[in-house]
Write a protein that holds these residues in place. Structure first.
Motif, short mmCIF file in Angstrom:
data_model
loop_
_atom_site.label_atom_id
_atom_site.label_comp_id
_atom_site.label_asym_id
_atom_site.label_seq_id
_atom_site.Cartn_x
_atom_site.Cartn_y
_atom_site.Cartn_z
N VAL A 102 0.73 -1.19 0.00
CA VAL A 102 0.03 -0.02 0.07
C VAL A 102 0.76 1.09 0.12
O VAL A 102 0.63 2.30 -0.70
CB VAL A 102 -1.00 0.00 1.29
N GLY A 103 1.92 1.22 0.80
CA GLY A 103 3.02 2.50 0.72
C GLY A 103 3.40 2.78 -0.55
O GLY A 103 3.71 3.79 -1.14
N THR A 104 3.67 1.65 -1.15
CA THR A 104 4.30 1.75 -2.63
C THR A 104 3.43 2.37 -3.55
O THR A 104 3.61 3.26 -4.38
CB THR A 104 4.49 0.44 -3.34
N VAL A 105 2.03 2.28 -3.26
CA VAL A 105 0.95 2.63 -4.09
C VAL A 105 0.99 4.18 -3.75
O VAL A 105 0.76 4.74 -4.80
CB VAL A 105 -0.29 1.96 -3.95
N ARG A 106 0.90 4.37 -2.57
CA ARG A 106 0.75 5.82 -2.31
C ARG A 106 1.87 6.77 -2.88
O ARG A 106 1.71 7.91 -3.29
CB ARG A 106 0.82 5.89 -0.69
N SER A 107 3.26 6.24 -2.67
CA SER A 107 4.43 7.02 -3.33
C SER A 107 4.39 7.11 -4.53
O SER A 107 4.64 8.13 -5.26
CB SER A 107 5.80 6.32 -2.65
N ARG A 108 4.00 6.19 -5.73
CA ARG A 108 4.02 5.89 -6.90
C ARG A 108 2.97 7.03 -7.44
O ARG A 108 2.89 7.74 -8.36
CB ARG A 108 3.58 4.59 -7.52
N LEU A 109 1.59 6.91 -6.76
CA LEU A 109 0.66 7.56 -7.04
C LEU A 109 0.94 9.16 -6.84
O LEU A 109 0.72 10.27 -7.81
CB LEU A 109 -0.64 7.47 -6.26
N SER A 110 1.45 9.73 -5.80
CA SER A 110 1.97 11.00 -5.66
C SER A 110 2.85 11.42 -6.76
O SER A 110 2.78 12.45 -7.17
CB SER A 110 2.74 11.03 -4.03
N ARG A 111 3.99 10.44 -6.90
CA ARG A 111 4.86 10.89 -7.83
C ARG A 111 4.39 11.24 -9.37
O ARG A 111 4.73 12.05 -10.06
CB ARG A 111 5.96 10.01 -8.09
N ALA A 112 3.41 10.17 -9.52
CA ALA A 112 2.69 10.19 -10.81
C ALA A 112 1.89 11.53 -10.77
O ALA A 112 1.98 12.11 -12.18
CB ALA A 112 1.91 9.09 -10.95
N ARG A 113 1.24 11.79 -10.00
CA ARG A 113 0.26 13.24 -9.97
C ARG A 113 1.16 14.43 -10.22
O ARG A 113 0.91 15.10 -10.98
CB ARG A 113 -0.40 13.33 -8.83
N LYS A 114 2.44 14.32 -9.55
CA LYS A 114 3.46 15.69 -9.80
C LYS A 114 3.80 15.61 -10.94
O LYS A 114 3.79 16.65 -11.63
CB LYS A 114 4.23 15.43 -8.62
N LYS A 115 4.42 14.35 -11.55
CA LYS A 115 4.96 14.30 -12.58
C LYS A 115 3.92 14.80 -13.91
O LYS A 115 4.40 15.63 -14.93
CB LYS A 115 5.51 12.95 -12.98
N LEU A 116 2.79 14.15 -13.62
CA LEU A 116 1.75 14.48 -14.86
C LEU A 116 1.49 16.12 -14.84
O LEU A 116 1.28 16.52 -15.99
CB LEU A 116 0.44 13.62 -14.63
N ALA A 117 1.21 16.38 -13.69
CA ALA A 117 0.98 18.14 -13.59
C ALA A 117 2.16 18.66 -14.36
O ALA A 117 1.99 19.84 -14.97
CB ALA A 117 0.90 18.32 -12.26
N ARG A 118 3.32 18.46 -13.89
CA ARG A 118 4.57 19.10 -14.66
C ARG A 118 4.36 18.97 -16.09
O ARG A 118 4.48 19.75 -16.93
CB ARG A 118 5.82 18.55 -14.04
N LEU A 119 4.38 17.71 -16.48
CA LEU A 119 4.39 17.39 -17.89
C LEU A 119 3.07 17.91 -18.62
O LEU A 119 3.19 18.67 -19.72
CB LEU A 119 4.50 16.08 -18.30
N ALA A 120 2.11 18.18 -18.06
CA ALA A 120 0.76 18.81 -18.72
C ALA A 120 1.09 20.26 -18.92
O ALA A 120 0.50 21.21 -19.80
CB ALA A 120 -0.43 18.54 -17.81
N GLU A 121 1.72 20.85 -17.86
CA GLU A 121 1.80 22.22 -17.93
C GLU A 121 2.95 22.81 -19.05
O GLU A 121 2.77 23.34 -19.62
CB GLU A 121 2.68 22.86 -16.48
N GLU A 122 3.79 21.80 -19.34
CA GLU A 122 4.86 22.00 -20.32
C GLU A 122 4.07 21.81 -21.68
O GLU A 122 4.54 22.64 -22.39
CB GLU A 122 5.76 21.06 -20.15
#
Length: 104
Positions: free
Chosen positions: A57-77
């Motif tokens: 579950v901890g891996t899910v949380r960390s992956r999801l957090s990183r994925a959301r941040k990365k997606l937001a950054r890429l989408a902004e670009e």
């Protein structure tokens, strides 16, 4: 009648943002896309996602957090800036700005 311009502008911004997110999804790593798909798009909770992927579950949380941040950054670009026909962009636009002399 109410002015519909702000609502129309908001819809156009939403369309641009959605296109940027769609274009950015392909740039995420497979495990980031999997967690996003299961948690965000399919509505599974962390535990269900962890079971489906065979991870903690901890891996899910960390992956999801990183994925959301990365997606937001890429989408902004990837956000398309609206251009008006004939509008200059980039260095050409800066070169065309008139220089104002201050009168003293």
């Amino acid at each position: 009648m109410d002015d519909f311009a702000p609502q129309a502008a908001g819809r156009l911004d939403d369309v641009r943002r959605l296109r940027a997110v769609q274009a950015s999804l392909g740039r995420l790593r497979r495990h980031e896309r999997e967690v996003l798909a299961l948690c965000v798009f399919s509505g599974l909770d962390y535990r269900q996602t962890a079971q489906a992927l065979g991870i903690c579950v901890g891996t899910v949380r960390s992956r999801l957090s990183r994925a959301r941040k990365k997606l937001a950054r890429l989408a902004e670009e990837n956000m398309e800036l609206p251009t008006v026909r004939g509008e200059m962009t980039g260095a050409a636009a800066l070169a065309a700005v008139p220089v104002r002399k201050e009168l003293t």
